[in-house]
Design an enzyme around this catalytic site. Structure first.
Site, PDB file in Angstrom:
ATOM      1  N   CYS A 126      -6.428  -5.576 -14.299  1.00  0.00           N
ATOM      2  CA  CYS A 126      -6.831  -6.324 -15.486  1.00  0.00           C
ATOM      3  C   CYS A 126      -7.163  -5.322 -16.602  1.00  0.00           C
ATOM      4  O   CYS A 126      -7.234  -4.110 -16.354  1.00  0.00           O
ATOM      5  CB  CYS A 126      -8.037  -7.204 -15.163  1.00  0.00           C
ATOM      6  SG  CYS A 126      -9.594  -6.290 -15.028  1.00  0.00           S
TER       7      CYS A 126
ATOM      8  N   HIS B 212     -14.843  -5.454  -9.750  1.00  0.00           N
ATOM      9  CA  HIS B 212     -13.457  -5.607  -9.323  1.00  0.00           C
ATOM     10  C   HIS B 212     -13.126  -4.490  -8.335  1.00  0.00           C
ATOM     11  O   HIS B 212     -13.782  -3.442  -8.318  1.00  0.00           O
ATOM     12  CB  HIS B 212     -12.520  -5.528 -10.521  1.00  0.00           C
ATOM     13  CG  HIS B 212     -12.608  -6.713 -11.434  1.00  0.00           C
ATOM     14  ND1 HIS B 212     -11.630  -6.979 -12.360  1.00  0.00           N
ATOM     15  CD2 HIS B 212     -13.532  -7.696 -11.570  1.00  0.00           C
ATOM     16  CE1 HIS B 212     -11.939  -8.074 -13.031  1.00  0.00           C
ATOM     17  NE2 HIS B 212     -13.110  -8.528 -12.574  1.00  0.00           N
TER      18      HIS B 212
ATOM     19  N   GLU C 264     -10.769  -2.281  -8.196  1.00  0.00           N
ATOM     20  CA  GLU C 264     -10.448  -0.986  -8.793  1.00  0.00           C
ATOM     21  C   GLU C 264     -11.707  -0.263  -9.255  1.00  0.00           C
ATOM     22  O   GLU C 264     -11.874   0.930  -9.014  1.00  0.00           O
ATOM     23  CB  GLU C 264      -9.488  -1.152  -9.985  1.00  0.00           C
ATOM     24  CG  GLU C 264      -8.127  -1.702  -9.625  1.00  0.00           C
ATOM     25  CD  GLU C 264      -8.040  -3.222  -9.719  1.00  0.00           C
ATOM     26  OE1 GLU C 264      -6.929  -3.730  -9.869  1.00  0.00           O
ATOM     27  OE2 GLU C 264      -9.082  -3.920  -9.621  1.00  0.00           O
TER      28      GLU C 264
END
Length: 164
Positions: free
Chosen positions: A84, A54, A56
């Site tokens: 998330c 992801h 991040e």
């Protein structure tokens, strides 16, 4: 507020550009420390065949590698969408000071990226989760923790800092 908007626009631009490559979903992240961008990444789940890639997490990995440390204390993370559960955990583990985000998790759900099932699962006792967990060899597993607990603090610091 202007500097925050600048960095958020960078994260949004990464998310939008990522749709041109099919590397991953429409997510982008920028990490800033001491007024400087130290990492900028998009979601690369498809490109890397890695469900943890992801934006991040990718940015946190970049920042830690660049700074040669696992602690991003004092850093600010800008992300195109509310993190998330996995990314949120990574943000906490990295000691990031604050997070600015664009889309809400409800917006992500609307776009087909719902994490609701994970939050629901985490709220359940481990025995009631859809993913079955089985404890195995606890006394053997405990040996590494016992060694860690009895290790001198200077050695623990070397391991934490990666200088051992």
């Amino acid at each position: 507020m202007e500097k925050h908007e600048k960095h958020m626009r960078q994260a949004i631009a990464l998310a939008e550009k990522n749709l041109e490559t099919f590397a991953g979903g429409p997510f982008g992240t920028v990490i800033v420390k001491d007024g400087k961008v130290i990492a900028a990444a998009a979601n690369t789940v498809n490109q890397d065949n890695d469900p943890t890639a992801h934006a991040e997490v990718n940015a946190i990995r970049q920042a830690c590698k660049k700074l040669k440390q696992s602690d991003l204390k004092g850093a600010t993370l800008y992300t195109s969408a509310e993190p998330c559960p996995m990314c949120l955990s990574a943000i906490y583990w990295a000691n990031i000071a604050e997070v600015y985000y664009g889309n809400l998790k409800e917006d992500a759900k609307w776009a087909g990226f719902s994490d609701e099932f994970i939050y629901d699962e985490l709220a359940k006792p481990i025995a009631e989760r859809a993913l079955k967990f089985h404890r195995l060899l606890p006394s053997e597993s405990m040996k590494a923790f016992e060694t860690w607990v009895n290790m001198p603090e200077k050695d623990k610091e070397k391991i934490k800092n990666g200088s051992l």
